[in-house]
Design a protein around this motif. Structure first.
Motif, PDB file in Angstrom:
ATOM      1  N   ASN A  14       2.842  19.105  12.071  1.00  0.00           N
ATOM      2  CA  ASN A  14       1.720  19.038  13.000  1.00  0.00           C
ATOM      3  C   ASN A  14       1.865  17.788  13.866  1.00  0.00           C
ATOM      4  O   ASN A  14       1.712  16.671  13.394  1.00  0.00           O
ATOM      5  CB  ASN A  14       0.416  19.003  12.205  1.00  0.00           C
ATOM      6  CG  ASN A  14      -0.805  19.044  13.086  1.00  0.00           C
ATOM      7  OD1 ASN A  14      -0.810  18.554  14.207  1.00  0.00           O
ATOM      8  ND2 ASN A  14      -1.876  19.621  12.561  1.00  0.00           N
ATOM      9  N   TYR A  16      -0.007  16.627  16.284  1.00  0.00           N
ATOM     10  CA  TYR A  16      -1.261  15.885  16.439  1.00  0.00           C
ATOM     11  C   TYR A  16      -1.480  14.962  15.248  1.00  0.00           C
ATOM     12  O   TYR A  16      -1.848  13.800  15.403  1.00  0.00           O
ATOM     13  CB  TYR A  16      -2.444  16.851  16.587  1.00  0.00           C
ATOM     14  CG  TYR A  16      -3.767  16.143  16.672  1.00  0.00           C
ATOM     15  CD1 TYR A  16      -4.153  15.511  17.849  1.00  0.00           C
ATOM     16  CD2 TYR A  16      -4.625  16.097  15.583  1.00  0.00           C
ATOM     17  CE1 TYR A  16      -5.357  14.847  17.935  1.00  0.00           C
ATOM     18  CE2 TYR A  16      -5.833  15.430  15.661  1.00  0.00           C
ATOM     19  CZ  TYR A  16      -6.197  14.808  16.836  1.00  0.00           C
ATOM     20  OH  TYR A  16      -7.388  14.134  16.919  1.00  0.00           O
ATOM     21  N   GLU A  17      -1.219  15.471  14.060  1.00  0.00           N
ATOM     22  CA  GLU A  17      -1.400  14.697  12.838  1.00  0.00           C
ATOM     23  C   GLU A  17      -0.494  13.465  12.818  1.00  0.00           C
ATOM     24  O   GLU A  17      -0.947  12.356  12.533  1.00  0.00           O
ATOM     25  CB  GLU A  17      -1.076  15.602  11.652  1.00  0.00           C
ATOM     26  CG  GLU A  17      -1.216  14.971  10.307  1.00  0.00           C
ATOM     27  CD  GLU A  17      -0.850  15.971   9.216  1.00  0.00           C
ATOM     28  OE1 GLU A  17       0.101  15.679   8.467  1.00  0.00           O
ATOM     29  OE2 GLU A  17      -1.514  17.025   9.127  1.00  0.00           O
ATOM     30  N   THR A  19       0.933  12.027  15.354  1.00  0.00           N
ATOM     31  CA  THR A  19       0.568  11.141  16.456  1.00  0.00           C
ATOM     32  C   THR A  19      -0.610  10.261  16.064  1.00  0.00           C
ATOM     33  O   THR A  19      -0.610   9.054  16.343  1.00  0.00           O
ATOM     34  CB  THR A  19       0.216  11.958  17.712  1.00  0.00           C
ATOM     35  OG1 THR A  19       1.343  12.746  18.075  1.00  0.00           O
ATOM     36  CG2 THR A  19      -0.176  11.062  18.867  1.00  0.00           C
ATOM     37  N   CYS A  20      -1.590  10.839  15.408  1.00  0.00           N
ATOM     38  CA  CYS A  20      -2.743  10.060  14.929  1.00  0.00           C
ATOM     39  C   CYS A  20      -2.308   9.007  13.915  1.00  0.00           C
ATOM     40  O   CYS A  20      -2.776   7.865  13.960  1.00  0.00           O
ATOM     41  CB  CYS A  20      -3.799  10.977  14.326  1.00  0.00           C
ATOM     42  SG  CYS A  20      -4.642  11.987  15.540  1.00  0.00           S
ATOM     43  N   ALA A  21      -1.415   9.386  13.006  1.00  0.00           N
ATOM     44  CA  ALA A  21      -0.930   8.450  11.990  1.00  0.00           C
ATOM     45  C   ALA A  21      -0.162   7.299  12.643  1.00  0.00           C
ATOM     46  O   ALA A  21      -0.364   6.130  12.293  1.00  0.00           O
ATOM     47  CB  ALA A  21      -0.039   9.174  10.983  1.00  0.00           C
ATOM     48  N   THR A  23      -0.436   6.233  15.744  1.00  0.00           N
ATOM     49  CA  THR A  23      -1.371   5.446  16.540  1.00  0.00           C
ATOM     50  C   THR A  23      -2.148   4.470  15.671  1.00  0.00           C
ATOM     51  O   THR A  23      -2.289   3.292  16.003  1.00  0.00           O
ATOM     52  CB  THR A  23      -2.354   6.368  17.293  1.00  0.00           C
ATOM     53  OG1 THR A  23      -1.604   7.255  18.111  1.00  0.00           O
ATOM     54  CG2 THR A  23      -3.326   5.580  18.133  1.00  0.00           C
ATOM     55  N   ARG A  24      -2.630   4.961  14.541  1.00  0.00           N
ATOM     56  CA  ARG A  24      -3.379   4.096  13.636  1.00  0.00           C
ATOM     57  C   ARG A  24      -2.488   2.987  13.085  1.00  0.00           C
ATOM     58  O   ARG A  24      -2.897   1.835  12.981  1.00  0.00           O
ATOM     59  CB  ARG A  24      -3.969   4.912  12.493  1.00  0.00           C
ATOM     60  CG  ARG A  24      -4.542   4.033  11.429  1.00  0.00           C
ATOM     61  CD  ARG A  24      -5.846   4.285  10.935  1.00  0.00           C
ATOM     62  NE  ARG A  24      -6.751   5.076  11.692  1.00  0.00           N
ATOM     63  CZ  ARG A  24      -7.996   5.227  11.320  1.00  0.00           C
ATOM     64  NH1 ARG A  24      -8.412   4.669  10.226  1.00  0.00           N
ATOM     65  NH2 ARG A  24      -8.822   5.957  12.019  1.00  0.00           N
ATOM     66  N   TYR A  27      -1.836   0.311  15.679  1.00  0.00           N
ATOM     67  CA  TYR A  27      -3.003  -0.567  15.776  1.00  0.00           C
ATOM     68  C   TYR A  27      -2.989  -1.607  14.657  1.00  0.00           C
ATOM     69  O   TYR A  27      -3.220  -2.788  14.897  1.00  0.00           O
ATOM     70  CB  TYR A  27      -4.294   0.259  15.728  1.00  0.00           C
ATOM     71  CG  TYR A  27      -5.534  -0.589  15.728  1.00  0.00           C
ATOM     72  CD1 TYR A  27      -5.988  -1.175  16.903  1.00  0.00           C
ATOM     73  CD2 TYR A  27      -6.252  -0.819  14.561  1.00  0.00           C
ATOM     74  CE1 TYR A  27      -7.121  -1.965  16.912  1.00  0.00           C
ATOM     75  CE2 TYR A  27      -7.389  -1.601  14.562  1.00  0.00           C
ATOM     76  CZ  TYR A  27      -7.820  -2.174  15.743  1.00  0.00           C
ATOM     77  OH  TYR A  27      -8.934  -2.968  15.757  1.00  0.00           O
ATOM     78  N   TYR A  61       0.950   8.488   4.987  1.00  0.00           N
ATOM     79  CA  TYR A  61      -0.412   8.697   5.463  1.00  0.00           C
ATOM     80  C   TYR A  61      -1.001   9.944   4.806  1.00  0.00           C
ATOM     81  O   TYR A  61      -0.282  10.764   4.258  1.00  0.00           O
ATOM     82  CB  TYR A  61      -0.454   8.822   6.995  1.00  0.00           C
ATOM     83  CG  TYR A  61       0.243  10.057   7.517  1.00  0.00           C
ATOM     84  CD1 TYR A  61      -0.471  11.228   7.732  1.00  0.00           C
ATOM     85  CD2 TYR A  61       1.606  10.053   7.792  1.00  0.00           C
ATOM     86  CE1 TYR A  61       0.151  12.376   8.208  1.00  0.00           C
ATOM     87  CE2 TYR A  61       2.236  11.178   8.266  1.00  0.00           C
ATOM     88  CZ  TYR A  61       1.509  12.330   8.476  1.00  0.00           C
ATOM     89  OH  TYR A  61       2.125  13.455   8.945  1.00  0.00           O
ATOM     90  N   ILE A  63      -4.586  12.740   5.221  1.00  0.00           N
ATOM     91  CA  ILE A  63      -5.732  13.155   6.021  1.00  0.00           C
ATOM     92  C   ILE A  63      -6.961  13.136   5.125  1.00  0.00           C
ATOM     93  O   ILE A  63      -6.942  13.709   4.031  1.00  0.00           O
ATOM     94  CB  ILE A  63      -5.516  14.566   6.581  1.00  0.00           C
ATOM     95  CG1 ILE A  63      -4.295  14.566   7.492  1.00  0.00           C
ATOM     96  CG2 ILE A  63      -6.749  15.041   7.329  1.00  0.00           C
ATOM     97  CD1 ILE A  63      -3.916  15.938   7.956  1.00  0.00           C
TER      98      ILE A  63
END
Length: 68
Positions: A14, A16-17, A19-21, A23-24, A27, A61, A63
């Protein structure tokens, strides 16, 4: 380290999944980076470091589902 484009191209999960990981994680890296602590990754961008860590499974990571 440049962005791990080969791993991104071959990724079958996935997008999107991951990418979120990444990105976090980027940060977190940018917030924790200290100018006094220079290491071999200090010249790399936070996003590249994060993507490398996620794709190589150096950082894991999960979810968390928030039931409403």
């Amino acid at each position: 380290m440049i962005f791990p484009i080969e791993e991104l191209i071959n990724f079958t999960g996935n997008i999107y999944e991951i990418t979120c990981a990444a990105t976090r994680r980027a940060y977190q890296i940018s917030m924790l980076r200290d100018e006094d602590n220079k290491d071999d990754e200090s010249t790399d961008k936070a996003v590249s470091i994060a993507a490398k860590q996620i794709f190589t499974k150096e950082v894991q990571y999960r979810i968390e589902h928030n039931p409403q």
